[in-house]
Write a protein that holds these residues in place. Structure first.
Motif, PDB file in Angstrom:
ATOM      1  N   VAL A  77      -7.598  13.550 -16.961  1.00 60.93           N
ATOM      2  CA  VAL A  77      -7.010  12.240 -16.685  1.00 60.93           C
ATOM      3  C   VAL A  77      -5.873  12.569 -15.858  1.00 60.93           C
ATOM      4  O   VAL A  77      -4.865  13.061 -16.328  1.00 60.93           O
ATOM      5  N   VAL A  78      -5.763  11.896 -14.604  1.00 62.61           N
ATOM      6  CA  VAL A  78      -4.645  11.983 -13.889  1.00 62.61           C
ATOM      7  C   VAL A  78      -4.032  10.668 -13.208  1.00 62.61           C
ATOM      8  O   VAL A  78      -4.528   9.715 -12.994  1.00 62.61           O
ATOM      9  N   MET A  79      -2.675  10.753 -13.433  1.00 64.77           N
ATOM     10  CA  MET A  79      -2.066   9.455 -12.980  1.00 64.77           C
ATOM     11  C   MET A  79      -0.627   9.886 -12.410  1.00 64.77           C
ATOM     12  O   MET A  79       0.161  10.101 -12.826  1.00 64.77           O
ATOM     13  N   CYS A  80      -0.995   9.836 -11.064  1.00 62.60           N
ATOM     14  CA  CYS A  80       0.262  10.334 -10.402  1.00 62.60           C
ATOM     15  C   CYS A  80       0.984   9.065  -9.609  1.00 62.60           C
ATOM     16  O   CYS A  80       0.359   8.345  -9.206  1.00 62.60           O
ATOM     17  N   ASP A  81       2.380   8.817 -10.056  1.00 56.31           N
ATOM     18  CA  ASP A  81       3.074   7.746  -9.474  1.00 56.31           C
ATOM     19  C   ASP A  81       2.646   6.465  -9.738  1.00 56.31           C
ATOM     20  O   ASP A  81       2.533   5.404  -8.834  1.00 56.31           O
ATOM     21  N   VAL A  82       1.955   6.035 -10.710  1.00 59.28           N
ATOM     22  CA  VAL A  82       1.253   4.956 -11.347  1.00 59.28           C
ATOM     23  C   VAL A  82       2.493   3.880 -11.836  1.00 59.28           C
ATOM     24  O   VAL A  82       3.152   4.569 -12.639  1.00 59.28           O
ATOM     25  N   LEU A  83       2.526   3.118 -11.127  1.00 61.33           N
ATOM     26  CA  LEU A  83       3.902   1.968 -11.707  1.00 61.33           C
ATOM     27  C   LEU A  83       3.193   0.724 -12.333  1.00 61.33           C
ATOM     28  O   LEU A  83       2.161   0.308 -12.066  1.00 61.33           O
ATOM     29  N   GLU A  84       3.835   0.238 -13.155  1.00 57.43           N
ATOM     30  CA  GLU A  84       3.758  -1.002 -13.723  1.00 57.43           C
ATOM     31  C   GLU A  84       4.499  -1.929 -13.280  1.00 57.43           C
ATOM     32  O   GLU A  84       5.815  -1.762 -13.337  1.00 57.43           O
ATOM     33  N   MET A 123       0.862  -1.368   0.045  1.00 55.66           N
ATOM     34  CA  MET A 123      -0.073   0.009  -0.004  1.00 55.66           C
ATOM     35  C   MET A 123       0.712   1.254  -0.016  1.00 55.66           C
ATOM     36  O   MET A 123       1.848   1.308   0.690  1.00 55.66           O
ATOM     37  N   TYR A 124       0.750   2.099  -0.968  1.00 58.99           N
ATOM     38  CA  TYR A 124       1.501   3.338  -1.021  1.00 58.99           C
ATOM     39  C   TYR A 124       0.976   4.390   0.077  1.00 58.99           C
ATOM     40  O   TYR A 124      -0.246   4.445   0.425  1.00 58.99           O
ATOM     41  N   ARG A 125       1.903   5.335   0.507  1.00 57.73           N
ATOM     42  CA  ARG A 125       1.431   6.215   1.452  1.00 57.73           C
ATOM     43  C   ARG A 125       0.565   7.097   0.909  1.00 57.73           C
ATOM     44  O   ARG A 125       0.783   7.629  -0.049  1.00 57.73           O
ATOM     45  N   ASN A 126      -0.422   7.788   1.509  1.00 58.97           N
ATOM     46  CA  ASN A 126      -1.372   8.494   1.316  1.00 58.97           C
ATOM     47  C   ASN A 126      -1.097   9.826   1.584  1.00 58.97           C
ATOM     48  O   ASN A 126      -0.907  10.370   2.809  1.00 58.97           O
ATOM     49  N   LYS A 127      -1.053  10.705   0.405  1.00 60.50           N
ATOM     50  CA  LYS A 127      -0.904  12.152   0.715  1.00 60.50           C
ATOM     51  C   LYS A 127      -1.532  13.058  -0.511  1.00 60.50           C
ATOM     52  O   LYS A 127      -1.826  12.511  -1.343  1.00 60.50           O
ATOM     53  N   VAL A 128      -1.716  14.196  -0.216  1.00 61.40           N
ATOM     54  CA  VAL A 128      -2.499  15.168  -1.182  1.00 61.40           C
ATOM     55  C   VAL A 128      -0.862  15.583  -2.325  1.00 61.40           C
ATOM     56  O   VAL A 128      -0.114  15.940  -1.613  1.00 61.40           O
ATOM     57  N   ARG A 129      -1.118  15.303  -3.450  1.00 60.92           N
ATOM     58  CA  ARG A 129      -0.085  15.935  -4.541  1.00 60.92           C
ATOM     59  C   ARG A 129      -0.470  17.234  -4.635  1.00 60.92           C
ATOM     60  O   ARG A 129      -0.667  17.881  -5.870  1.00 60.92           O
ATOM     61  N   TYR A 130      -0.070  17.979  -3.795  1.00 59.14           N
ATOM     62  CA  TYR A 130       0.065  19.533  -3.895  1.00 59.14           C
ATOM     63  C   TYR A 130       0.829  19.952  -5.024  1.00 59.14           C
ATOM     64  O   TYR A 130       0.666  21.024  -5.503  1.00 59.14           O
ATOM     65  N   ASP A 131       1.902  19.164  -5.158  1.00 61.61           N
ATOM     66  CA  ASP A 131       3.018  19.664  -6.101  1.00 61.61           C
ATOM     67  C   ASP A 131       2.318  19.622  -7.748  1.00 61.61           C
ATOM     68  O   ASP A 131       2.850  20.041  -8.543  1.00 61.61           O
ATOM     69  N   VAL A 132       1.113  19.081  -7.935  1.00 59.24           N
ATOM     70  CA  VAL A 132       0.536  18.911  -9.296  1.00 59.24           C
ATOM     71  C   VAL A 132      -0.604  19.814  -9.156  1.00 59.24           C
ATOM     72  O   VAL A 132      -1.234  19.922 -10.502  1.00 59.24           O
ATOM     73  N   ALA A 133      -0.867  20.386  -8.057  1.00 57.84           N
ATOM     74  CA  ALA A 133      -2.338  21.119  -7.884  1.00 57.84           C
ATOM     75  C   ALA A 133      -2.377  22.410  -9.130  1.00 57.84           C
ATOM     76  O   ALA A 133      -3.304  22.504  -9.572  1.00 57.84           O
ATOM     77  N   SER A 134      -1.189  22.946  -9.138  1.00 57.64           N
ATOM     78  CA  SER A 134      -1.066  24.067 -10.302  1.00 57.64           C
ATOM     79  C   SER A 134      -1.410  23.652 -11.616  1.00 57.64           C
ATOM     80  O   SER A 134      -1.641  24.362 -12.511  1.00 57.64           O
ATOM     81  N   LEU A 135      -1.121  22.385 -11.999  1.00 54.15           N
ATOM     82  CA  LEU A 135      -1.448  21.938 -13.212  1.00 54.15           C
ATOM     83  C   LEU A 135      -2.863  21.699 -13.521  1.00 54.15           C
ATOM     84  O   LEU A 135      -3.330  21.302 -14.816  1.00 54.15           O
ATOM     85  N   VAL A 136      -3.618  21.667 -12.687  1.00 57.26           N
ATOM     86  CA  VAL A 136      -5.160  20.986 -12.758  1.00 57.26           C
ATOM     87  C   VAL A 136      -5.898  22.191 -13.144  1.00 57.26           C
ATOM     88  O   VAL A 136      -5.918  23.469 -12.415  1.00 57.26           O
ATOM     89  N   PRO A 137      -6.675  22.069 -14.262  1.00 55.73           N
ATOM     90  CA  PRO A 137      -7.198  23.338 -14.803  1.00 55.73           C
ATOM     91  C   PRO A 137      -8.660  23.468 -14.077  1.00 55.73           C
ATOM     92  O   PRO A 137      -9.279  22.418 -13.816  1.00 55.73           O
ATOM     93  N   GLN A 138      -8.857  24.675 -13.544  1.00 56.43           N
ATOM     94  CA  GLN A 138     -10.165  24.968 -12.705  1.00 56.43           C
ATOM     95  C   GLN A 138     -11.386  24.973 -13.364  1.00 56.43           C
ATOM     96  O   GLN A 138     -12.384  24.797 -12.616  1.00 56.43           O
ATOM     97  N   ASP A 139     -11.312  24.807 -14.831  1.00 54.60           N
ATOM     98  CA  ASP A 139     -12.533  24.516 -15.548  1.00 54.60           C
ATOM     99  C   ASP A 139     -13.044  23.348 -15.735  1.00 54.60           C
ATOM    100  O   ASP A 139     -13.818  22.960 -16.403  1.00 54.60           O
TER     101      ASP A 139
END
Length: 90
Positions: A82-89, A1-17
């Motif tokens: 569509v968001v994929m943060c730290d998705v590993l295969e 299980m991955y550590r749960n945290k908010v990815r504030y480092d990508v927040a500025s990339l999210v279009p608010q519309d």
């Protein structure tokens, strides 16, 4: 299980519309707070979790939470973001 945290480092990339958001590999769904509040949010997470941030438990949480791999997600729907943060295969 991955550590749960908010990815504030990508927040500025999210279009608010964005009106709809799909997060693949959402974990517990902590990122729901960086997406527009009125967006329809869908999470995909293959790991069975009980700590999911869903709209019925958390204001602004995910409207849908699917415990499956992306390849098993069968909805025919378009998303503004569509968001994929730290998705590993493996």
């Amino acid at each position: 299980m991955y550590r749960n945290k908010v990815r504030y480092d990508v927040a500025s990339l999210v279009p608010q519309d964005a009106k709809s958001v799909l997060e693949i590999g959402a974990g517990a769904g902590m990122n729901c707070v960086i997406y527009p509040k009125d967006a329809y949010k869908v999470a995909i997470e293959p790991e069975e979790r009980t700590d999911c941030q869903t709209a019925d438990k958390f204001p602004g949480g995910f409207n849908e939470y699917h415990h499956c791999f992306y390849e098993q997600y069968a909805e025919d729907r378009k998303f503004d973001l569509v968001v994929m943060c730290d998705v590993l295969e493996s």
